[in-house]
Scaffold this active site. Structure first.
Site, short mmCIF file in Angstrom:
data_model
loop_
_atom_site.label_atom_id
_atom_site.label_comp_id
_atom_site.label_asym_id
_atom_site.label_seq_id
_atom_site.Cartn_x
_atom_site.Cartn_y
_atom_site.Cartn_z
N SER A 170 0.83 -1.20 0.00
CA SER A 170 0.00 0.00 0.00
C SER A 170 0.88 1.26 0.00
O SER A 170 1.68 1.45 -0.91
CB SER A 170 -0.96 -0.04 1.19
OG SER A 170 -1.92 0.98 1.13
N ASP A 393 4.49 23.91 -1.11
CA ASP A 393 5.91 23.79 -1.48
C ASP A 393 6.47 22.40 -1.17
O ASP A 393 7.64 22.25 -0.84
CB ASP A 393 6.74 24.87 -0.77
CG ASP A 393 6.64 24.82 0.75
OD1 ASP A 393 5.78 24.07 1.27
OD2 ASP A 393 7.42 25.52 1.42
N HIS A 446 -7.32 -5.37 -1.43
CA HIS A 446 -6.13 -4.60 -1.06
C HIS A 446 -5.31 -5.30 0.02
O HIS A 446 -4.10 -5.12 0.11
CB HIS A 446 -6.57 -3.22 -0.58
CG HIS A 446 -5.45 -2.28 -0.31
ND1 HIS A 446 -4.73 -1.67 -1.32
CD2 HIS A 446 -4.92 -1.82 0.86
CE1 HIS A 446 -3.82 -0.87 -0.79
NE2 HIS A 446 -3.91 -0.94 0.52
#
Length: 471
Positions: A170, A393, A446
């Protein structure tokens, strides 16, 4: 950007810098069929500032098959899913770890801020004097610095600082692709399980959540086909919460459970093996019995406590604080999941669904700003969460040119109905990683590495070794 640029800011000269203060290794101890050794490393908080003296501890546990402690086996680093969750704690030889330990020294890394790696708990985070200070600290806890930590550890733990194999599950797979981008010389091979990230520039969260909302709708439809009797049960609960004073009921640890808060049960319940069943059985215990005539109807403590145990914000707050930032490179997330939910509100409005007695849909792997009002453990970090959502940023996490020219063998399990890592987005990224071997399957969700770890690990290693077919 060159492949080594992420590490060039603080180059590691192993012979000159390695000393006992940087690496403390414990004695070997055992659990059934495994031997383990704890390692602690003192690493820079900020690798980019050579003048900074700020250090944190990063913890890594070595695991080998019992009796193989002194054998010269290759190393395999496991990168846990998250962000903000520690590595597993072995209690016996089982699953993928048993298989891996047949031929490897396995290293279980507690990623910085988790487990025993200077853990950033709710109480610990309260030490910061301002939200700005907290954000300036948390900016060092993304995949780029997790990779720097891994390289710091490799050059001190592995004999002759040899390259190692990494297994990324994951979010751990996201970190592994960052590793491929900026420090491929440290890698022998890479295994990815449900962990191929979107790698576009800017903030890819909008793309991710738009695709994920569609898959979450599909998972909800599957859930209610399995358990249609839960439709009126959940509607009754939503109506009760909506009509309660303040629009919800108090949770055991503080905070409030509201209709939209209830929907986040989908995060754990809709996307992993056994999740449907556990969610259904949880709904069996919503109400306290009314023991006397005229008694007041109320939600059981059992259910409210079970809800909090599923959410885990009180034990792992980094997940909520940093989740959207994992998709950011030089851009802000601007509460992407919250924004995208607006496009699906006709589907996900719980109060409207309950009044119409139709399925109340649960949400998936998404963090919303209102969580920092409704969940007690997150309330102190509301301002910091907003600052993180506005931060624009963020440094790069991937280098597409390097990935296009990748020479490291990579094998990836791609789960067709993955609710957390969208199949189509994963395949787009896979097309940019030169030489990647793909195993596409709908046999697992998953959580395939957890549910059938031995088989998944064996398939991926077999693909790298030419023993298994791939496409």
């Amino acid at each position: 950007m060159a492949a080594t640029s992420l590490l060039a800011e603080n180059p590691i000269a192993h012979d000159e810098r390695c000393n006992q203060d940087e690496h403390i290794a414990g004695d070997w101890y055992s659990v059934p069929d495994l031997s383990l050794r704890d390692n602690r490393f003192n690493v820079p908080l900020d690798y980019s500032d050579p003048n900074s003296t700020a250090k944190i501890t990063v913890f890594a546990r070595e695991v080998v098959a019992a009796g193989k402690e002194k054998q010269m086996l290759p190393y395999l680093l496991f990168l846990q899913g998250g962000p903000g969750f520690e590595s597993p704690r072995p209690t016996e030889a089982s699953g993928w770890m048993k298989k891996a330990c047949e031929d490897h020294h396995v290293v279980l890394l507690d990623q910085r801020g988790t487990g025993l790696s200077t853990p950033l708990t709710v109480s610990c985070l309260s030490q910061f004097k301002s939200s700005t200070d907290l954000v300036n600290y948390l900016k060092h806890f993304r995949a780029d610095n997790i990779v720097r930590d891994a390289e710091f550890i490799r050059t001190r733990l592995v004999s002759d600082a040899a390259p190692w194999t990494i297994l990324g599950q994951s979010y751990g797979g996201f970190c592994a692709v960052t590793y491929l981008s900026f420090a491929p010389d440290g890698l022998k091979s890479v295994l990815l399980t449900g962990g191929i990230p979107p790698i576009g520039n800017g903030c890819t969260a909008d793309t991710v959540y738009r695709a994920c909302f569609e898959q979450v709708v599909h998972q909800n439809e599957k859930y209610y086909r399995r358990f249609p009797q839960d439709i009126p049960v959940v509607c009754e609960l939503v109506n009760f919460l909506n009509e309660a004073e303040g629009g919800g009921v108090p949770l055991p640890s503080g905070g409030i459970l509201t209709p939209k808060g209830l929907q986040i049960l989908g995060l754990a319940g809709l996307g992993s093996g056994g999740g449907f069943e556990r969610l259904h059985y949880m709904f069996e215990r919503i109400w306290d019995p009314v023991l006397f005539p005229g008694g007041e109807k109320q939600i059981s403590y059992y259910f409210l406590k079970a809800f909090e145990n599923w959410v885990e914000f009180d034990t792992n707050p980094l997940y909520a604080l940093l989740h959207e930032s994992i998709y950011c490179q030089g851009a802000s997330s601007q509460w992407s999941a919250h924004k995208l939910r607006g496009e699906y509100e006709s589907i996900f409005d719980p109060i409207r669904a309950a009044k119409e007695i139709r399925p109340v849909f649960f949400t998936g792997e998404m963090i919303f700003p209102w969580m920092f009002d409704e969940f007690h453990a997150l309330k102190p970090f509301k301002e910091a969460a907003h600052l993180l959502a506005e931060k624009d940023d963020w440094p790069p996490l991937y280098d597409v040119k390097v990935l296009n020219n990748n020479k490291v063998p990579v094998a990836a399990a791609v789960y067709f109905e993955d609710m957390y890592v969208n199949f189509h987005l994963a395949m787009e990224t896979a097309s940019e990683i030169c030489g990647i071997r793909l195993w596409v399957t709908n046999e697992y969700m998953h959580s395939g590495l957890r549910d059938s770890g031995s088989q998944v690990f064996d398939q991926l290693m077999g693909m790298l070794q030419g023993k298994k077919p791939w496409f």
